[in-house]
Design an enzyme around this catalytic site. Structure first.
Site, PDB file in Angstrom:
ATOM      1  N   HIS A 171       0.426   1.425 -13.235  1.00  0.00           N
ATOM      2  CA  HIS A 171       1.225   0.286 -13.695  1.00  0.00           C
ATOM      3  C   HIS A 171       2.701   0.694 -13.687  1.00  0.00           C
ATOM      4  O   HIS A 171       3.042   1.772 -14.177  1.00  0.00           O
ATOM      5  CB  HIS A 171       0.790  -0.130 -15.107  1.00  0.00           C
ATOM      6  N   GLY A 183       0.774  -1.237   0.000  1.00  0.00           N
ATOM      7  CA  GLY A 183       0.000   0.000   0.000  1.00  0.00           C
ATOM      8  C   GLY A 183       0.805   1.286   0.000  1.00  0.00           C
ATOM      9  O   GLY A 183       0.336   2.307   0.503  1.00  0.00           O
ATOM     10  N   THR A 184       2.000   1.280  -0.609  1.00  0.00           N
ATOM     11  CA  THR A 184       2.747   2.551  -0.650  1.00  0.00           C
ATOM     12  C   THR A 184       2.046   3.573  -1.548  1.00  0.00           C
ATOM     13  O   THR A 184       2.117   4.776  -1.283  1.00  0.00           O
ATOM     14  CB  THR A 184       4.208   2.366  -1.109  1.00  0.00           C
ATOM     15  N   MET A 191      -4.234  -6.578  -7.315  1.00  0.00           N
ATOM     16  CA  MET A 191      -3.709  -7.669  -8.149  1.00  0.00           C
ATOM     17  C   MET A 191      -4.770  -8.706  -8.513  1.00  0.00           C
ATOM     18  O   MET A 191      -4.442  -9.825  -8.868  1.00  0.00           O
ATOM     19  CB  MET A 191      -2.549  -8.364  -7.407  1.00  0.00           C
TER      20      MET A 191
HETATM   21  C1  GAR Z   1       3.193  -0.876  -7.463  1.00  0.00           C
HETATM   22  O1  GAR Z   1       4.489  -0.822  -8.006  1.00  0.00           O
HETATM   23  C2  GAR Z   1       2.165  -0.839  -8.574  1.00  0.00           C
HETATM   24  O2  GAR Z   1       2.533  -0.029  -9.642  1.00  0.00           O
HETATM   25  C3  GAR Z   1       2.157  -2.297  -8.995  1.00  0.00           C
HETATM   26  O3  GAR Z   1       2.236  -3.012  -7.785  1.00  0.00           O
HETATM   27  C4  GAR Z   1       2.937  -2.240  -6.808  1.00  0.00           C
HETATM   28  C5  GAR Z   1       2.080  -2.118  -5.579  1.00  0.00           C
HETATM   29  O4  GAR Z   1       2.778  -1.499  -4.539  1.00  0.00           O
HETATM   30  N1  GAR Z   1       0.965  -2.609  -9.764  1.00  0.00           N
HETATM   31  C6  GAR Z   1       0.950  -3.519 -10.739  1.00  0.00           C
HETATM   32  O5  GAR Z   1       1.919  -4.177 -11.045  1.00  0.00           O
HETATM   33  C7  GAR Z   1      -0.387  -3.643 -11.446  1.00  0.00           C
HETATM   34  N2  GAR Z   1      -0.227  -4.375 -12.675  1.00  0.00           N
HETATM   35  P1  GAR Z   1       2.050  -0.827  -3.303  1.00  0.00           P
HETATM   36  O6  GAR Z   1       1.097  -1.867  -2.720  1.00  0.00           O
HETATM   37  O7  GAR Z   1       3.188  -0.511  -2.371  1.00  0.00           O
HETATM   38  O8  GAR Z   1       1.336   0.396  -3.785  1.00  0.00           O
END
Ligand code: GAR
Length: 208
Positions: free
Chosen positions: A110, A12-13, A91
């Site tokens: 993305h 969740g950043t 996801m």
């Molecule tokens: C992030 O890098 C986001 O861009 C990616 O997952 C990570 C989630 O991080 N999303 C994808 O790959 C979608 N296809 P977070 O939970 O720290 O925000």
């Protein structure tokens, strides 16, 4: 004021970047109303709790299909009169029932320059592994509207970083998050909430 739902599946950043932007008054005409997680055990839920934002778990494992989960998601979004759905590291596959109700009102971040390193199987760290294996010299992040085509909807904002000779998937991921994702996602959300995004075919025009 537009009501925003943020969908999460992990650390969740990006949610945190939205919460921080909101507390600085940078989400103009918008407010995070709920955080919805695809799993009960993710740190993003703690971030929501610390920020005093209500959360809801929509556990994919509790539903027989992606379609059944999407219908439950849409019911919840409608019940809360949500205007904008933000996928911030979400996801789980969603189906057309979401876009029928929320056309051009679902945004995703993305971690690559779409159309590169995008589509089925391209998520999280895998994206950066693929970019490094391909030998690209720049990478970045894309904020786009979500359509039925995986990672194929109209592009709202993109940002780039240089790929450095000693990069690992982890170091590239971190640089893209810091320099692109955590800035672009709040910007795009704020633009949406101000009605400044106009979709014309594949092109998103940003109104002054
Ligand atoms: C992030 O890098 C986001 O861009 C990616 O997952 C990570 C989630 O991080 N999303 C994808 O790959 C979608 N296809 P977070 O939970 O720290 O925000």
């Amino acid at each position: 004021m537009k009501k925003i739902a943020v969908l999460v599946s992990g650390g969740g950043t990006n949610l945190q970047a939205l919460i921080n932007a909101q507390s600085r008054g940078e989400i103009v005409n918008g407010e995070i109303s709920i955080v919805i997680s695809s799993s009960p055990m993710v740190y993003a839920l703690e971030r929501a709790q610390k920020a005093g934002i209500p959360s809801y778990v929509l556990d994919r494992k509790q539903y027989p299909s992606s379609q059944a989960m999407t219908v439950a998601l849409v019911d919840k979004l409608k019940e809360l009169s949500i205007d904008l759905v933000v996928m911030a590291g979400f996801m789980t596959i969603v189906t057309k029932e979401l876009f029928e109700v929320y056309e051009n009102a679902v945004i995703n971040i993305h971690p690559a320059l779409i159309p590169s390193f995008a589509g089925p199987g391209c998520y999280g760290l895998h994206v950066h592994e693929k970019a490094l294996a391909y030998g690209v010299k720049v990478s970045g992040a894309t904020v786009h509207f979500v359509t039925e085509e995986c990672d194929g909807g109209p592009i709202i904002l993109q940002g780039t970083v240089d790929v450095l000779p000693d990069d690992t998937p982890e170091s590239l991921q971190r640089r893209i998050m810091e320099q692109c994702e955590w800035k672009l996602l709040p910007q795009a959300v704020s633009l949406f909430c101000q009605n400044r995004l106009k979709v014309e075919g594949r092109t998103v025009r940003i109104l002054p």
